[in-house]
Motif scaffolding. Structure first.
Motif, PDB file in Angstrom:
ATOM      1  N   THR A  22       0.793  -1.097   0.004  1.00 55.70           N
ATOM      2  CA  THR A  22      -0.103  -0.103  -0.031  1.00 55.70           C
ATOM      3  C   THR A  22       0.761   1.256  -0.252  1.00 55.70           C
ATOM      4  OG1 THR A  22      -0.085   0.152   2.440  1.00 55.70           O
ATOM      5  CG2 THR A  22      -1.793  -1.105   1.336  1.00 55.70           C
ATOM      6  N   GLN A  23       0.291   2.347  -0.452  1.00 53.57           N
ATOM      7  CA  GLN A  23       1.200   3.464  -0.596  1.00 53.57           C
ATOM      8  C   GLN A  23       1.346   4.011   0.752  1.00 53.57           C
ATOM      9  OE1 GLN A  23      -1.143   6.813  -2.664  1.00 53.57           O
ATOM     10  NE2 GLN A  23       0.485   8.298  -2.005  1.00 53.57           N
ATOM     11  N   THR A  24       0.370   3.991   1.903  1.00 52.11           N
ATOM     12  CA  THR A  24       0.838   4.286   3.156  1.00 52.11           C
ATOM     13  C   THR A  24       1.744   3.479   3.922  1.00 52.11           C
ATOM     14  OG1 THR A  24      -1.676   4.833   3.409  1.00 52.11           O
ATOM     15  CG2 THR A  24      -0.440   4.496   5.254  1.00 52.11           C
ATOM     16  N   SER A  25       1.967   2.100   3.554  1.00 48.58           N
ATOM     17  CA  SER A  25       3.137   1.451   3.931  1.00 48.58           C
ATOM     18  C   SER A  25       4.476   1.858   3.830  1.00 48.58           C
ATOM     19  CB  SER A  25       2.837  -0.135   3.966  1.00 48.58           C
ATOM     20  OG  SER A  25       3.337  -0.337   2.353  1.00 48.58           O
ATOM     21  N   ARG A  26       4.559   2.514   2.654  1.00 46.07           N
ATOM     22  CA  ARG A  26       5.720   3.155   1.941  1.00 46.07           C
ATOM     23  C   ARG A  26       6.020   4.478   2.461  1.00 46.07           C
ATOM     24  NH1 ARG A  26       3.648   0.194  -2.463  1.00 46.07           N
ATOM     25  NH2 ARG A  26       3.059   2.484  -3.555  1.00 46.07           N
ATOM     26  N   LEU A  27       5.211   5.086   3.229  1.00 43.05           N
ATOM     27  CA  LEU A  27       5.120   6.443   3.547  1.00 43.05           C
ATOM     28  C   LEU A  27       6.128   6.934   4.621  1.00 43.05           C
ATOM     29  CD1 LEU A  27       3.706   9.011   2.534  1.00 43.05           C
ATOM     30  CD2 LEU A  27       2.264   8.697   4.419  1.00 43.05           C
ATOM     31  N   ALA A  28       6.781   7.796   4.460  1.00 44.35           N
ATOM     32  CA  ALA A  28       7.914   8.179   5.375  1.00 44.35           C
ATOM     33  C   ALA A  28       7.096   8.655   6.935  1.00 44.35           C
ATOM     34  CB  ALA A  28       8.857   9.419   5.074  1.00 44.35           C
ATOM     35  N   LEU A  29       7.551   8.323   7.862  1.00 48.74           N
ATOM     36  CA  LEU A  29       7.021   8.845   9.342  1.00 48.74           C
ATOM     37  C   LEU A  29       6.568  10.055   9.135  1.00 48.74           C
ATOM     38  CD1 LEU A  29       5.972   8.088  12.020  1.00 48.74           C
ATOM     39  CD2 LEU A  29       8.458   8.256  12.764  1.00 48.74           C
ATOM     40  N   GLU A  30       7.472  10.975   8.960  1.00 49.46           N
ATOM     41  CA  GLU A  30       7.529  12.480   8.990  1.00 49.46           C
ATOM     42  C   GLU A  30       6.217  12.834   7.938  1.00 49.46           C
ATOM     43  OE1 GLU A  30       7.913  16.485   9.865  1.00 49.46           O
ATOM     44  OE2 GLU A  30       8.539  14.763  10.785  1.00 49.46           O
ATOM     45  N   SER A  31       6.093  12.310   6.914  1.00 52.04           N
ATOM     46  CA  SER A  31       4.893  12.570   5.947  1.00 52.04           C
ATOM     47  C   SER A  31       3.639  12.354   6.635  1.00 52.04           C
ATOM     48  CB  SER A  31       5.209  12.186   4.616  1.00 52.04           C
ATOM     49  OG  SER A  31       6.314  12.438   4.104  1.00 52.04           O
ATOM     50  N   HIS A  32       3.749  11.148   7.125  1.00 49.97           N
ATOM     51  CA  HIS A  32       2.514  10.347   7.715  1.00 49.97           C
ATOM     52  C   HIS A  32       1.879  11.238   8.864  1.00 49.97           C
ATOM     53  CE1 HIS A  32       0.489   6.289   8.437  1.00 49.97           C
ATOM     54  NE2 HIS A  32      -0.247   7.044   8.676  1.00 49.97           N
ATOM     55  N   LEU A  33       2.740  11.713   9.750  1.00 45.93           N
ATOM     56  CA  LEU A  33       2.292  12.348  10.791  1.00 45.93           C
ATOM     57  C   LEU A  33       2.099  14.065  10.412  1.00 45.93           C
ATOM     58  CD1 LEU A  33       4.902  11.608  13.565  1.00 45.93           C
ATOM     59  CD2 LEU A  33       2.782  10.824  13.555  1.00 45.93           C
ATOM     60  N   GLU A  34       2.744  14.492   9.438  1.00 44.50           N
ATOM     61  CA  GLU A  34       2.336  15.714   8.884  1.00 44.50           C
ATOM     62  C   GLU A  34       0.874  15.862   8.307  1.00 44.50           C
ATOM     63  OE1 GLU A  34       2.349  19.523   7.579  1.00 44.50           O
ATOM     64  OE2 GLU A  34       3.546  18.732   8.974  1.00 44.50           O
ATOM     65  N   ASP A  35       0.615  14.721   7.504  1.00 45.78           N
ATOM     66  CA  ASP A  35      -0.824  14.649   6.809  1.00 45.78           C
ATOM     67  C   ASP A  35      -1.663  14.523   7.990  1.00 45.78           C
ATOM     68  OD1 ASP A  35      -0.289  14.867   4.027  1.00 45.78           O
ATOM     69  OD2 ASP A  35      -1.366  12.844   3.889  1.00 45.78           O
ATOM     70  N   LEU A  36      -1.500  14.033   9.103  1.00 44.54           N
ATOM     71  CA  LEU A  36      -2.592  13.936  10.110  1.00 44.54           C
ATOM     72  C   LEU A  36      -2.880  15.359  10.689  1.00 44.54           C
ATOM     73  CD1 LEU A  36      -1.887  10.689  12.139  1.00 44.54           C
ATOM     74  CD2 LEU A  36      -4.015  11.308  11.095  1.00 44.54           C
ATOM     75  N   LYS A  37      -1.646  15.924  11.007  1.00 45.56           N
ATOM     76  CA  LYS A  37      -1.676  17.322  11.684  1.00 45.56           C
ATOM     77  C   LYS A  37      -2.247  18.368  10.640  1.00 45.56           C
ATOM     78  CE  LYS A  37      -0.678  20.662  14.296  1.00 45.56           C
ATOM     79  NZ  LYS A  37      -0.941  21.866  13.712  1.00 45.56           N
ATOM     80  N   LYS A  38      -2.109  18.121   9.388  1.00 44.98           N
ATOM     81  CA  LYS A  38      -2.900  19.024   8.305  1.00 44.98           C
ATOM     82  C   LYS A  38      -4.626  18.770   8.537  1.00 44.98           C
ATOM     83  CE  LYS A  38      -0.754  18.243   4.548  1.00 44.98           C
ATOM     84  NZ  LYS A  38      -0.315  18.204   3.236  1.00 44.98           N
ATOM     85  N   LEU A  39      -4.788  17.259   8.499  1.00 43.76           N
ATOM     86  CA  LEU A  39      -6.206  16.880   8.712  1.00 43.76           C
ATOM     87  C   LEU A  39      -6.826  17.352   9.902  1.00 43.76           C
ATOM     88  CD1 LEU A  39      -8.354  15.087   7.606  1.00 43.76           C
ATOM     89  CD2 LEU A  39      -7.678  13.192   9.078  1.00 43.76           C
ATOM     90  N   ILE A  40      -6.230  17.407  11.159  1.00 44.22           N
ATOM     91  CA  ILE A  40      -6.913  17.944  12.373  1.00 44.22           C
ATOM     92  C   ILE A  40      -7.195  19.476  12.321  1.00 44.22           C
ATOM     93  CG2 ILE A  40      -6.403  18.422  14.948  1.00 44.22           C
ATOM     94  CD1 ILE A  40      -7.203  15.234  13.641  1.00 44.22           C
ATOM     95  N   ASP A  41      -5.914  20.089  11.605  1.00 40.32           N
ATOM     96  CA  ASP A  41      -6.271  21.720  11.366  1.00 40.32           C
ATOM     97  C   ASP A  41      -7.283  21.970  10.417  1.00 40.32           C
ATOM     98  OD1 ASP A  41      -4.001  21.972  12.983  1.00 40.32           O
ATOM     99  OD2 ASP A  41      -2.353  22.506  11.491  1.00 40.32           O
ATOM    100  N   LEU A  42      -7.512  21.177   9.344  1.00 37.82           N
ATOM    101  CA  LEU A  42      -8.610  21.362   8.670  1.00 37.82           C
ATOM    102  C   LEU A  42      -9.921  20.989   9.360  1.00 37.82           C
ATOM    103  CD1 LEU A  42      -9.542  21.918   5.669  1.00 37.82           C
ATOM    104  CD2 LEU A  42      -9.707  19.471   5.184  1.00 37.82           C
ATOM    105  N   ILE A  43     -10.082  20.142   9.814  1.00 39.67           N
ATOM    106  CA  ILE A  43     -11.265  19.702  10.908  1.00 39.67           C
ATOM    107  C   ILE A  43     -11.677  21.305  11.937  1.00 39.67           C
ATOM    108  CG2 ILE A  43     -12.371  18.544  12.629  1.00 39.67           C
ATOM    109  CD1 ILE A  43     -10.882  16.064  11.361  1.00 39.67           C
ATOM    110  N   SER A  44     -10.516  21.601  12.672  1.00 40.35           N
ATOM    111  CA  SER A  44     -10.623  22.621  13.252  1.00 40.35           C
ATOM    112  C   SER A  44     -10.925  23.998  12.501  1.00 40.35           C
ATOM    113  CB  SER A  44      -9.515  22.885  14.330  1.00 40.35           C
ATOM    114  OG  SER A  44      -8.955  21.839  14.879  1.00 40.35           O
ATOM    115  N   LEU A  45     -10.562  24.544  11.529  1.00 35.55           N
ATOM    116  CA  LEU A  45     -10.760  25.408  10.795  1.00 35.55           C
ATOM    117  C   LEU A  45     -12.132  25.478  10.294  1.00 35.55           C
ATOM    118  CD1 LEU A  45      -9.892  27.848   9.396  1.00 35.55           C
ATOM    119  CD2 LEU A  45      -8.941  26.769   7.390  1.00 35.55           C
ATOM    120  N   THR A  46     -12.623  24.211   9.835  1.00 35.08           N
ATOM    121  CA  THR A  46     -13.869  23.874   9.270  1.00 35.08           C
ATOM    122  C   THR A  46     -15.024  24.010  10.272  1.00 35.08           C
ATOM    123  OG1 THR A  46     -13.130  22.399   7.490  1.00 35.08           O
ATOM    124  CG2 THR A  46     -15.512  22.510   7.792  1.00 35.08           C
ATOM    125  N   ALA A  47     -14.641  23.762  11.513  1.00 34.30           N
ATOM    126  CA  ALA A  47     -15.694  23.717  12.801  1.00 34.30           C
ATOM    127  C   ALA A  47     -15.691  25.155  12.947  1.00 34.30           C
ATOM    128  CB  ALA A  47     -14.911  23.000  13.945  1.00 34.30           C
TER     129      ALA A  47
END
Length: 401
Positions: free
Chosen positions: A284-309
């Motif tokens: 899977t694409q996720t399994s090959r993802l660098a840890l830094e990119s994985h965590l950065e994407d999660l942080k962007k997602l939470i920021d997006l949820i907060s902004l939309t809220a």
């Protein structure tokens, strides 16, 4: 009639669609436990998952044939690249829906394996194939599906995932009650391909199958009280297009960046029943993802949820609670992700810079997260040779199970 083969226009032309040409057709509920579990036999890590039709599904009468021309058209979008072995079963199950008014749209991202041969074996007019002249990348291939979809609703089923034959029927039963729902989410299990083990979704104790305020569904998701998958999430096509499709630069959470904010737009459908299966494997694409990119994407997602809220939730107390819950979700996910990279053999010295930079995410952890944090600490402190032995022992035990 066999599948229709199309060639995509150049990138600059992909979004110039005449919208008028798009086809426009119009206590807790008991979860069917093991009978409704969408599990299958997997012989080895390269074999596809194969969902089985449940006895309960066989007993459900299909809709009146007249509804084929009055109910919304649904596009089952299957983006694929060099996964011929997986693709056959994915398409077969997609075509096996009990709901009659749908199309299956496969976007082949210039595969060089036997993908074309596999697709040519299907003689079904509901199957439409788009072949990209060259590999345009995963996100662009998903957006090619958005551009080409004829359905009022769309569900994305990656070639290694599987949907149950009752998925669309369950979703459309809610849409018939509330036309133009922006999103319907159903439970989905995860399948660990290497071991053939299922992680069944936990049914919600708070939400029954029905139409809810989307904030309530998002709240259950952030509390990790429900497990929904991308392949069990139905989106209104025009809302996805209004967002501009899926964003580039999100290697891990591109789909979630569209699904979760849609829950803040008002009502949402929720199916408290397992309707699909997400495959976890090393390709899977996720399994090959660098840890830094994985965590950065999660942080962007939470920021997006907060902004939309901030824009969508007028009640300040409710908004703040949701934003705090989103940060807690990020902290718990970060613990699990870091631990998983360590278990897979990532060296501590490689993790240390990430821990220094992203360690503040963990400040949102709570008392009930103590054991998870202790587990992470143990994995970080274990020497690499011991982790290697534990991994080999785990594989050995699973092979005997």
């Amino acid at each position: 009639m066999g599948p229709m083969l199309l060639r995509m226009p150049e990138k600059s032309e992909q979004w110039n669609i005449d919208r008028s040409s798009v086809i426009a057709t119009d206590g807790m509920t008991q979860v069917f436990e093991f009978a409704m579990r969408v599990s299958s036999e997997i012989e080895n890590s390269s074999s596809p998952v194969s969902l089985q039709r449940s006895e309960a599904e066989e007993s459900i009468a299909g809709p009146d044939p007249v509804s084929r021309w009055t109910d919304p058209l649904v596009t089952i979008a299957i983006p694929t690249f060099n996964r011929a072995t997986w693709l056959r079963d994915c398409v077969r199950l997609a075509l096996n829906q009990s709901y009659p008014h749908f199309e299956v749209l496969v976007s082949d991202n210039a595969s060089i394996d036997e993908t074309a041969l596999v697709l040519g074996q299907f003689n079904d007019e509901r199957l439409r194939v788009v072949r990209q002249p060259k590999n345009i990348g995963a996100t662009a291939n998903w957006n090619a599906c958005v551009a080409q979809a004829r359905g009022d609703y769309i569900v994305f089923v990656p070639d290694d995932d599987r949907i149950a034959p009752w998925l669309l029927e369950r979703c459309l039963s809610l849409i018939r009650r509330e036309p133009e729902l922006p999103i319907v989410m159903a439970l989905g299990e995860a399948r660990i391909v290497a071991s053939g083990r299922n992680l069944p979704p936990q049914a919600s104790r708070n939400l029954t199958t029905g139409i809810w305020d989307g904030v309530d569904v998002l709240d259950e998701y952030l509390k990790r009280r429900i497990m929904v998958q991308g392949c069990t999430t139905l989106l209104r096509t025009e809302r996805l297009r209004a967002w501009g499709g899926f964003p580039a630069g999100w290697p891990f959470a591109s789909d979630l960046s569209r699904h979760l904010p849609l829950l803040l737009e008002g009502k949402a459908g929720f199916i408290n029943e397992c309707c699909g299966s997400y495959s976890l494997h090393d390709a899977t694409q996720t399994s090959r993802l660098a840890l830094e990119s994985h965590l950065e994407d999660l942080k962007k997602l939470i920021d997006l949820i907060s902004l939309t809220a901030e824009r969508r939730i007028g009640n300040e107390r409710k908004r703040v609670q949701l934003q705090l819950r989103a940060r807690h979700f990020l902290a718990r996910e970060a613990v699990g992700i870091i631990a998983s990279y360590r278990r897979r053999g990532t060296r501590f010295r490689e993790l240390l810079p990430v821990l220094r930079q992203r360690g503040h995410y963990l400040l949102a952890l709570r008392g009930q997260d103590t054991f998870a944090l202790m587990g992470l600490a143990c994995w970080l402190l274990l020497p690499a040779p011991i982790i290697g032995r534990l991994r080999r022992l785990k594989r050995k035990l699973m092979s005997k199970a």
